[in-house]
Motif scaffolding. Sequence first.
Motif, PDB file in Angstrom:
ATOM      1  N   TRP A 165      28.699  16.835  11.265  1.00 40.37           N
ATOM      2  CA  TRP A 165      27.260  16.581  11.303  1.00 40.37           C
ATOM      3  C   TRP A 165      26.944  15.286  12.038  1.00 40.37           C
ATOM      4  N   THR A 166      27.875  14.335  12.020  1.00 40.63           N
ATOM      5  CA  THR A 166      27.659  13.091  12.745  1.00 40.63           C
ATOM      6  C   THR A 166      27.557  13.339  14.249  1.00 40.63           C
ATOM      7  N   VAL A 167      28.227  14.363  14.733  1.00 42.49           N
ATOM      8  CA  VAL A 167      28.121  14.702  16.159  1.00 42.49           C
ATOM      9  C   VAL A 167      26.667  14.988  16.535  1.00 42.49           C
ATOM     10  N   ASN A 168      25.942  15.677  15.650  1.00 41.35           N
ATOM     11  CA  ASN A 168      24.531  15.965  15.933  1.00 41.35           C
ATOM     12  C   ASN A 168      23.709  14.678  16.010  1.00 41.35           C
ATOM     13  N   LEU A 169      24.007  13.741  15.104  1.00 38.81           N
ATOM     14  CA  LEU A 169      23.290  12.462  15.138  1.00 38.81           C
ATOM     15  C   LEU A 169      23.596  11.700  16.426  1.00 38.81           C
ATOM     16  N   LYS A 170      24.861  11.711  16.833  1.00 37.20           N
ATOM     17  CA  LYS A 170      25.226  11.035  18.076  1.00 37.20           C
ATOM     18  C   LYS A 170      24.522  11.676  19.269  1.00 37.20           C
ATOM     19  N   ARG A 171      24.394  12.982  19.235  1.00 40.32           N
ATOM     20  CA  ARG A 171      23.721  13.688  20.325  1.00 40.32           C
ATOM     21  C   ARG A 171      22.275  13.221  20.445  1.00 40.32           C
ATOM     22  N   GLU A 172      21.570  13.110  19.312  1.00 39.11           N
ATOM     23  CA  GLU A 172      20.190  12.643  19.357  1.00 39.11           C
ATOM     24  C   GLU A 172      20.112  11.191  19.799  1.00 39.11           C
ATOM     25  N   ASP A 173      21.102  10.385  19.435  1.00 37.75           N
ATOM     26  CA  ASP A 173      21.140   8.996  19.905  1.00 37.75           C
ATOM     27  C   ASP A 173      21.255   8.939  21.427  1.00 37.75           C
ATOM     28  N   VAL A 174      22.116   9.785  21.979  1.00 41.55           N
ATOM     29  CA  VAL A 174      22.293   9.799  23.432  1.00 41.55           C
ATOM     30  C   VAL A 174      21.009  10.242  24.129  1.00 41.55           C
ATOM     31  N   ASN A 288      15.346  18.928   4.605  1.00 41.08           N
ATOM     32  CA  ASN A 288      16.591  19.240   3.901  1.00 41.08           C
ATOM     33  C   ASN A 288      17.722  19.609   4.856  1.00 41.08           C
ATOM     34  N   ARG A 289      17.379  19.962   6.100  1.00 36.77           N
ATOM     35  CA  ARG A 289      18.400  20.283   7.099  1.00 36.77           C
ATOM     36  C   ARG A 289      18.649  19.128   8.052  1.00 36.77           C
ATOM     37  N   HIS A 290      18.077  17.985   7.761  1.00 38.24           N
ATOM     38  CA  HIS A 290      18.253  16.823   8.637  1.00 38.24           C
ATOM     39  C   HIS A 290      19.725  16.416   8.664  1.00 38.24           C
ATOM     40  N   PRO A 291      20.298  16.153   9.845  1.00 36.12           N
ATOM     41  CA  PRO A 291      21.718  15.794   9.912  1.00 36.12           C
ATOM     42  C   PRO A 291      22.101  14.592   9.048  1.00 36.12           C
ATOM     43  N   SER A 292      21.193  13.627   8.908  1.00 34.99           N
ATOM     44  CA  SER A 292      21.513  12.457   8.078  1.00 34.99           C
ATOM     45  C   SER A 292      21.724  12.858   6.623  1.00 34.99           C
ATOM     46  N   VAL A 383       9.938   8.401  10.466  1.00 34.75           N
ATOM     47  CA  VAL A 383       8.943   9.328  11.026  1.00 34.75           C
ATOM     48  C   VAL A 383       7.540   8.754  10.861  1.00 34.75           C
ATOM     49  N   LEU A 384       7.265   8.163   9.689  1.00 36.11           N
ATOM     50  CA  LEU A 384       5.946   7.580   9.434  1.00 36.11           C
ATOM     51  C   LEU A 384       5.648   6.451  10.413  1.00 36.11           C
ATOM     52  N   TYR A 453       7.792   8.953  21.487  1.00 38.95           N
ATOM     53  CA  TYR A 453       7.975  10.386  21.227  1.00 38.95           C
ATOM     54  C   TYR A 453       9.471  10.731  21.205  1.00 38.95           C
ATOM     55  N   ALA A 454      10.235  10.101  22.100  1.00 37.66           N
ATOM     56  CA  ALA A 454      11.684  10.318  22.067  1.00 37.66           C
ATOM     57  C   ALA A 454      12.277   9.793  20.763  1.00 37.66           C
ATOM     58  N   PHE A 455      11.773   8.662  20.295  1.00 41.12           N
ATOM     59  CA  PHE A 455      12.243   8.128  19.011  1.00 41.12           C
ATOM     60  C   PHE A 455      11.855   9.056  17.871  1.00 41.12           C
ATOM     61  N   LEU A 456      10.680   9.666  17.954  1.00 41.25           N
ATOM     62  CA  LEU A 456      10.251  10.604  16.916  1.00 41.25           C
ATOM     63  C   LEU A 456      11.192  11.798  16.854  1.00 41.25           C
ATOM     64  N   GLN A 457      11.613  12.288  18.022  1.00 40.27           N
ATOM     65  CA  GLN A 457      12.585  13.395  18.029  1.00 40.27           C
ATOM     66  C   GLN A 457      13.898  12.953  17.399  1.00 40.27           C
ATOM     67  N   LYS A 458      14.336  11.739  17.705  1.00 36.69           N
ATOM     68  CA  LYS A 458      15.565  11.225  17.108  1.00 36.69           C
ATOM     69  C   LYS A 458      15.409  11.074  15.602  1.00 36.69           C
ATOM     70  N   ALA A 459      14.269  10.529  15.155  1.00 38.01           N
ATOM     71  CA  ALA A 459      14.044  10.345  13.720  1.00 38.01           C
ATOM     72  C   ALA A 459      14.009  11.679  12.987  1.00 38.01           C
ATOM     73  N   ALA A 460      13.534  12.729  13.665  1.00 35.47           N
ATOM     74  CA  ALA A 460      13.493  14.063  13.053  1.00 35.47           C
ATOM     75  C   ALA A 460      14.850  14.742  13.056  1.00 35.47           C
ATOM     76  N   GLY A 461      15.846  14.113  13.654  1.00 31.51           N
ATOM     77  CA  GLY A 461      17.181  14.695  13.664  1.00 31.51           C
ATOM     78  C   GLY A 461      17.319  15.909  14.549  1.00 31.51           C
TER      79      GLY A 461
END
Length: 468
Positions: A165-174, A288-292, A383-384, A453-461
């Motif tokens: 699951w950490t791979v998904n978080l890294k992907r959003e970071d990139v 509930n499906r958020h990678p974090s 997100v807020l 907006y890019a940060f919002l996508q990252k925050a949403a996982g």
Amino acid sequence: MTKSIPHTDRSLTNNVAAVLAALFFVLPFASEAQERLDSPRSRPLTLHDCIAIALGESPALEASRYDVLSAAQEVRAVQGMALPQLTGTAGYELFSGSPTTKFSVVNLGESSGVALTSRNLVGLGAVETYSARLRYPLFKDGSILGLNNAPAIAEKKAKKQALAWTVNLKREDVIYRITDEFVLTVSARNRTGLVDRRVTLLEQSVAITQEELKQGQKLPIDLKVAKDQLSGAQNLAKLLRQQAVAGSLELSRSLGLPSSSELALSNILPDPPDPPPTAEQLLGAALNRHPSLQVQRAIIEEAKQNYRLERFRLYPSVSLDGSAIYIDDFSPANASIFTGAITVSVPIFDFGAQLATARSKLIKYKAEEARLFSVADDVTYEVLKAYESIYVLSHFILSLQAEISKDERDVQVIESQRQQGIAPPLTAIEKELHLIAKQDELEGVKARRLTLYAFLQKAAGGSWKWIP
């Protein structure tokens, strides 16, 4: 108020799903990135091109994929330790000499009477030994014949799941980092025309002020103010160009390309999402499906299995040991030895060390369970804050657009008056400078909103996709 974050034990199905999800998100982009790198540069790179290349070249993603593969091998290693282990040895020994004893051997076989025997000298001799040893942990650390999902195995599986699951978080970071670099670089390049126009107008203003100073229409302080404004505008232009150069160098590095201060990039920035995502999309069932949260659930499972492992170590362990030894001394008197035993190891007393270790793991497990709610709070808060910042910038953009519309009308009116000889040249220059300053500010604010907006996508996982 009671928070409800579903928490279920991780199973093999979820473990496989996490690994497949990581590979599903990463491998297609890796192949697409390779195709883009291999193809000739026929056009400038768009944001989507940069993201596709970065997902295939990112060292962080590559390291995360290796972490998952390493964890998979750890699972296999622990599974193997719970199964029978067979080892074989072979030895070849050479020896010579005589026995050493306190008394000599009395030889009673002599007819002439009692006499002392000579020492038993042994020449160069050799012995070969071959052995095979079998060890089978029948019950140890919760493993029963190595056939069940023992705590040590389940702990490694949970660790692998967390890394997947950490791979998904890294992907959003990139994706976020590349978007930020691309937007800042292209925005700086697009705004160079505005700052150059500002410098040109201020140079004209200095020249006109000098002429009017000679004619006695201006004071020396007016000329000093005009020159200071020109110097400040020139410094801003240099800073903006250096921002574009630094962005090109960093983007080239992130894409694995040769460093270039003039990386060929498209000058078109992506449009903001229309309409923006709703809070239900980001904080509803998708939370509930958020990678974090998935990573934290895997960490909880890992802590749980660690506790079970230490608790089972308080129980007796049973193992089967067997060996077969063959000794060959190159004479008819060879020997074969076969042994078998069932060993029961019972922990009796260790001053409470193992019990304290088990209690420590239990407390750690409870702490990780409580931390799940903290992770959910962190995701919601990010997100807020993203929504709040986007709203503030959007409101500011509307205000700037209204001011720019008014300033454009004023510039057209004053330019018409200047051509008719009614308005002085400095007035027209000041109006246009004011308009350029607002336009430059508007472009910068729009770029910051895109990065939000890019940060919002990252925050949403990645549950909401603005940039694919």
